[in-house]
Design a protein around this motif. Sequence first.
Motif, short mmCIF file in Angstrom:
data_model
loop_
_atom_site.label_atom_id
_atom_site.label_comp_id
_atom_site.label_asym_id
_atom_site.label_seq_id
_atom_site.Cartn_x
_atom_site.Cartn_y
_atom_site.Cartn_z
N ILE A 149 0.84 -1.20 0.00
CA ILE A 149 0.00 0.00 0.00
C ILE A 149 0.87 1.25 0.00
O ILE A 149 0.64 2.19 -0.77
N ALA A 150 1.89 1.26 0.85
CA ALA A 150 2.79 2.42 0.93
C ALA A 150 3.50 2.66 -0.40
O ALA A 150 3.72 3.81 -0.80
N ALA A 151 3.84 1.58 -1.09
CA ALA A 151 4.54 1.71 -2.37
C ALA A 151 3.64 2.35 -3.43
O ALA A 151 4.12 3.01 -4.35
N GLY A 152 2.33 2.14 -3.30
CA GLY A 152 1.40 2.74 -4.26
C GLY A 152 1.14 4.21 -4.01
O GLY A 152 0.60 4.90 -4.87
N ALA A 153 1.52 4.69 -2.83
CA ALA A 153 1.31 6.10 -2.49
C ALA A 153 2.45 6.94 -3.05
O ALA A 153 3.62 6.63 -2.84
N SER A 154 2.12 8.00 -3.76
CA SER A 154 3.15 8.85 -4.37
C SER A 154 2.72 10.30 -4.30
O SER A 154 1.59 10.62 -3.93
N ALA A 212 3.61 5.38 8.24
CA ALA A 212 5.02 5.39 8.61
C ALA A 212 5.88 4.81 7.50
O ALA A 212 6.96 5.34 7.20
N LEU A 213 5.42 3.72 6.89
CA LEU A 213 6.19 3.12 5.78
C LEU A 213 6.27 4.06 4.58
O LEU A 213 7.20 3.97 3.78
N ALA A 214 5.28 4.96 4.45
CA ALA A 214 5.29 5.93 3.35
C ALA A 214 5.98 7.22 3.74
O ALA A 214 6.01 8.18 2.96
N GLY A 215 6.55 7.27 4.96
CA GLY A 215 7.28 8.45 5.41
C GLY A 215 6.41 9.55 5.98
O GLY A 215 6.84 10.70 6.05
N ILE A 216 5.18 9.20 6.40
CA ILE A 216 4.27 10.21 6.93
C ILE A 216 4.12 10.00 8.43
O ILE A 216 3.70 8.91 8.86
#
Length: 603
Positions: A149-154, A212-216
């Motif tokens: 899921i985090a990888a799909g967030a951009s 957190a995995l997406a840096g937020i």
Amino acid sequence: MIRRMGTEGERTVFTLPGKAAAVLTALLICFCGTGYADSGRAASLQDFAAAVETHTMQLDDDFTISCDASVIRQLKQPSPIGEDGTLLSELLGMAGSTGRYQYSWKKGGVRISDLSYYPGWRILRLWQNGRTEELSDRERQTLEAAQAIAAGASGTDLEKERYIYDALCDRITYHAGGETENFSENDCAVGALLNGSADCDGYADAMVLCCALAGIPCRYMHGDSRKPGLPDEPEGSHMWNLVCVDGTWLMCDATWGDQETVSYLYFNIGRQDAEESYEWCPETLLTDVAESADFDRHMMADQRPVTVLTQEDVYQAARSATSARQERLTLFCPGQRLWETDWDTFRTMVSHGGMDQISYNRTGRLFEMINQSIPETFGFCDTEADILSMIDGCADRNVSKFTLYLSPAVSGTMLADDCRQLRNTFSFSRLENPGMAIQYSEQSGSVTLSGAAYIDPLPVCSSREEILSFLNSALPGRPDELEFIPGDGYTPDELAETISEAVYSHGASSFRSGTIGSRVKISDITYYDNFCLASSEKEVADYLQKARKSGMKEIRIYCTPALYASLYDNQSSRFFTLLQNAGFSVQSISYNDHYGLLLAEDL
């Protein structure tokens, strides 16, 4: 929600708000530079929170924190939420704890032992600390699902957060937990991400892990939810999140956002707008949460609320949203909330703006509407001219079903007395049957026509000459019905005389005429079988030759004024001569100079 017991030595003490008690309110960096960092002894609640987070970042389950006596007294104070909690329980809950632990007061401090963590927190910290070998199979699968899921967030942090929020709402089905001592997968990120089933704890736990995995930066928030409009009546314990967007901490609740259509009413709101729907412990909310959100910065463009100050603003906002075919509209009322001060007028304005069939949510100064249905063809009408223009447009496209939304200013007049004025307006339109059945709602000011049929655009005849020109061009084709729009300045008698002159002079034996709204309708026109329209003597002679060969016994000739004058001159001697030349034995001739008619009978 689950309530779990902590113990002091061998004595049972308070009940910690359990699954919903994981409330994180500050990053470790928020507490840097405090007395605790310098002396190793907590001199304030902030120092104590920093010490707790230092240990929980490493997933310590047994540790002692030295405290000043004043801090210990504060930690023992009752929590304003829950039944048995204290400020100690709230601060421990800030650091990912499920609420299962033991504690004991020591001289000058407190010892925490047997501390358990939410799976999302545990997975995140093991991953951050390079200890993924300690993950169980289910935890490893949960990490992989969260990473996907985090990888799909951009994009920006806001765009990433929106993506994660939408993904969780799409992936998870809400499953209410129960008052049970058994911690299940539904209570955490494992059930949310692997089973697609979770209660509010699971949504919040998954949100912390994925963000957190997406840096937020994202934290847990727990307390009690409140019924909208009843701020003093708690509805039950609840968990949601704090998210840091553009350096600002705001509240975000994916559980309440997961509806049939994803709701953004609780996506990035400040304390002022959250206070009506949530209750939390302010003494331990050490993170600087914004008082209110800057919607232009903290919300996606398609979910930003429209500011309304008056009921007219509500109408215009709903109208604009419907015109743009937006199925969702959120209103922001910075002052007196219009939906609370005058609900009936507010609801009327929303309905007249085209959002009649809606579901809605509200919190604080925000009001969210989701339109259930927008007609395929519709238009907003502020005047009678707008109604006629709308019908003209539908007629040009041959639209058989459409809806008119009448503004509050005109709907009362148009819809009164079973739409009497509206039906009168329809009679001036191109509707084939202005008296057709319609569906209408006085509450919403909407009018729906089904099965509409139309007449062709009508000529406008502004003078007697234009009426005669139109009829003289149309009647030779022997139509049984004609319509036109007369100009101003005619009396009914003058109009009827002009029509009769033209219709009878083209061989009509009978007809009916009348007005429907702005148009004149000539109908049921019947014609004599034997007649001729002539403008020259040669045309008369040619017709008489054909009539003689076919054995006609009656001849009707409609002449132009000049021709009639020449044939009728000197007691119709010229017409008599033409009849004889054609071989007729004339028994009876009659004349009608009003219609230019020469009639020969009994031939």
